[in-house]
Design an enzyme around this catalytic site. Structure first.
Site, short mmCIF file in Angstrom:
data_model
loop_
_atom_site.label_atom_id
_atom_site.label_comp_id
_atom_site.label_asym_id
_atom_site.label_seq_id
_atom_site.Cartn_x
_atom_site.Cartn_y
_atom_site.Cartn_z
CE1 TYR A 145 4.34 7.72 -13.15
CE2 TYR A 145 3.43 7.28 -15.39
CZ TYR A 145 4.32 8.14 -14.36
OH TYR A 145 4.62 9.40 -14.86
CD GLU A 152 2.29 8.19 -9.47
OE1 GLU A 152 2.09 6.98 -9.99
OE2 GLU A 152 2.30 9.33 -10.09
CG ASP A 154 24.47 13.95 2.30
OD1 ASP A 154 24.69 13.01 1.85
OD2 ASP A 154 24.26 14.89 1.65
CB THR A 193 24.12 8.99 -3.47
OG1 THR A 193 25.22 9.22 -3.03
CG2 THR A 193 23.66 10.53 -3.82
CE LYS A 204 28.34 11.28 -4.68
NZ LYS A 204 26.79 11.68 -4.03
NE ARG A 215 24.13 9.37 -11.63
CZ ARG A 215 25.64 9.26 -11.24
NH1 ARG A 215 26.44 8.59 -11.75
NH2 ARG A 215 25.81 10.63 -10.68
N1 DSN Z 1 28.46 15.63 -7.69
C1 DSN Z 1 28.52 14.79 -6.36
C2 DSN Z 1 29.93 14.73 -5.93
O1 DSN Z 1 30.94 14.77 -6.76
O2 DSN Z 1 30.66 14.72 -4.64
C3 DSN Z 1 27.82 15.13 -5.14
O3 DSN Z 1 26.61 15.49 -5.33
#
Ligand code: DSN
Length: 414
Positions: A51, A53, A197, A223, A226, A232
């Site tokens: 942990y 925090e 974003d 994120t 991707k 993730r």
């Molecule tokens: N679920 C993602 C996507 O496929 O673009 C975005 O959060």
């Protein structure tokens, strides 16, 4: 036999089957990628027992000397990768990162301007069923019906009318570039914060294949899993010290408890990989591959929204081939190719069975695919559509996909 296999054969078997599915199939889901063995390794460490925090040097639990090393490395690498002054690497995923930014900058009921979900936006950009749309007053811009592109005159007109406190640029299913400076000039005119974003294109930005909004926008969220090809998770970037403090407080104690340190360690590893010069080649190839797939599909009579792509994804109107998005997703699954159904702008069909599919090139490029293999994919998709009621033909296409896919490891070290 692994420890997992002997202790929990059911979970082991499902994991093994998923690995085989990934090895034998082709991943065209635009938001997915294959991580390196080092990223995988970093995710499965004893840091999960801890942990932590707080932030490096300012924690609420003891025993943080090694956690601090990991989080500091992740922060420093994120800053250098994106040329940002401040980075928060704790967000658990993209939606919580976006909510933390709203929480930091807005009061409930404040107006935000973002791209509509069915025009390529994201649930967390103000959809009425999402916390973003419930807590804040989102007003949305759309793409132009003829060009399939965002019309900055419309963005300016809505911004002048609605006077949003925040203007959001970013998407889940939009294949064209965004004019960061134009968004910023509109925001300055109406006194709004700017938020980008870049979840989908972060790897292309990090790989210098797409212009970065960092330094133009007030805040950038992304994120990490991707095109950026990490675990993730998510991160928040800014050049403003004042805003960075607000975002840190919004993440902890505002929204999250203990950070997921193994994920943060894996983010640090992925950022380290993206800092290598070879990642710039990867980013360039991702775009070339998407453009090739788009042009080959159009040659075969598929309608691609906006007529092409500037990034890693394309949205195909499958009604041009007499199929819905859901039917297409299932059909492509039958031949071992994963895709995701997608609405198209002004879609007459419902979101659960829309008109389009979204395809992306990030994952197959990680496997080492080039233009020739993209031609193969376009050909297989076309033949699958033509043979959609012929089970034997579909099975033989699946065998062709598997024969090609197994020739490429999931992650090809550049
Ligand atoms: N679920 C993602 C996507 O496929 O673009 C975005 O959060």
């Amino acid at each position: 036999m692994s420890i997992l296999q002997s202790q929990d054969p059911e979970i082991h078997l499902a994991t093994l089957h998923e690995e085989l599915r990934q090895i034998h199939g082709l991943e065209l889901i635009a938001s997915e990628n294959y991580v390196s063995p080092a990223v995988l390794d970093a995710m499965s460490s004893v840091f999960t027992n801890k942990y932590s925090e707080g932030y490096p040097g300012k924690r609420y639990y003891g025993g943080q000397e090694f956690v601090d090393v990991v989080e500091t490395l992740a922060i420093e690498r994120a800053k250098s990768l994106f040329g940002a002054k401040y980075a928060n690497v704790q967000p658990l995923s993209g939606s919580p990162a976006n909510l933390a930014v709203y929480f930091a900058l807005l009061n409930p009921g404040d107006t935000v301007l973002g791209l509509a979900l069915d025009h390529g936006g994201h649930l967390s950009h103000g959809h009425p069923v999402n916390a973003s749309g419930i807590l804040y007053k989102f007003t949305q811009y759309t793409v132009d019906k003829t060009t399939g592109r965002i019309d900055m005159n419309q963005v300016r007109e809505i911004a002048r009318r609605e006077k949003p406190k925040l203007i959001l640029a970013g998407f889940s299913a939009y294949s064209r570039g965004l004019d960061w400076k134009e968004f910023k000039s509109i925001a300055d005119e109406v006194g709004a914060y700017t938020m980008a974003d870049i979840a989908h294109i972060a790897g292309l930005v990090a790989g210098k294949a797409i212009e970065s909004p960092v330094g133009i926008f007030d805040v950038v969220t992304t994120t990490t899993h991707k095109t950026l090809r990490g675990p993730r998770g998510a991160l928040i970037l800014t050049n403003s010290e004042e805003l960075s403090k607000k975002f840190d407080r919004a993440i902890f104690p505002g929204m999250q408890g203990g950070p997921h340190i193994p994920q943060i360690a894996a983010k640090a590893v992925a950022f380290g990989e993206a800092l290598r010069p070879s990642f710039q080649d990867y980013a360039k190839n991702v775009i070339l591959n998407a453009q090739r797939l788009s042009s080959k599909l159009q040659e075969k009579g598929f309608t691609v929204i906006s007529g092409g792509t500037d990034n890693h994804l394309l949205v195909v109107d499958m009604t041009s081939k007499g199929l819905s998005g859901k039917e297409s997703e299932r059909l492509f699954d039958e031949v071992g190719i994963s895709s995701s159904r997608s609405t198209i702008p002004y879609d007459p069909r419902k979101p659960l069975d829309p008109s389009g599919v979204r395809l992306g090139s990030a994952a197959v490029t990680t496997r080492g695919f080039g233009l020739e293999q993209m031609d193969f994919i376009a050909d297989i998709l076309d033949r699958a559509v033509a043979s959609r009621s012929d089970e034997a033909k579909l099975a033989s296409l699946k065998a062709e996909v598997s024969a090609l896919a197994t020739g490429y490891p999931l992650f090809k070290m550049a």
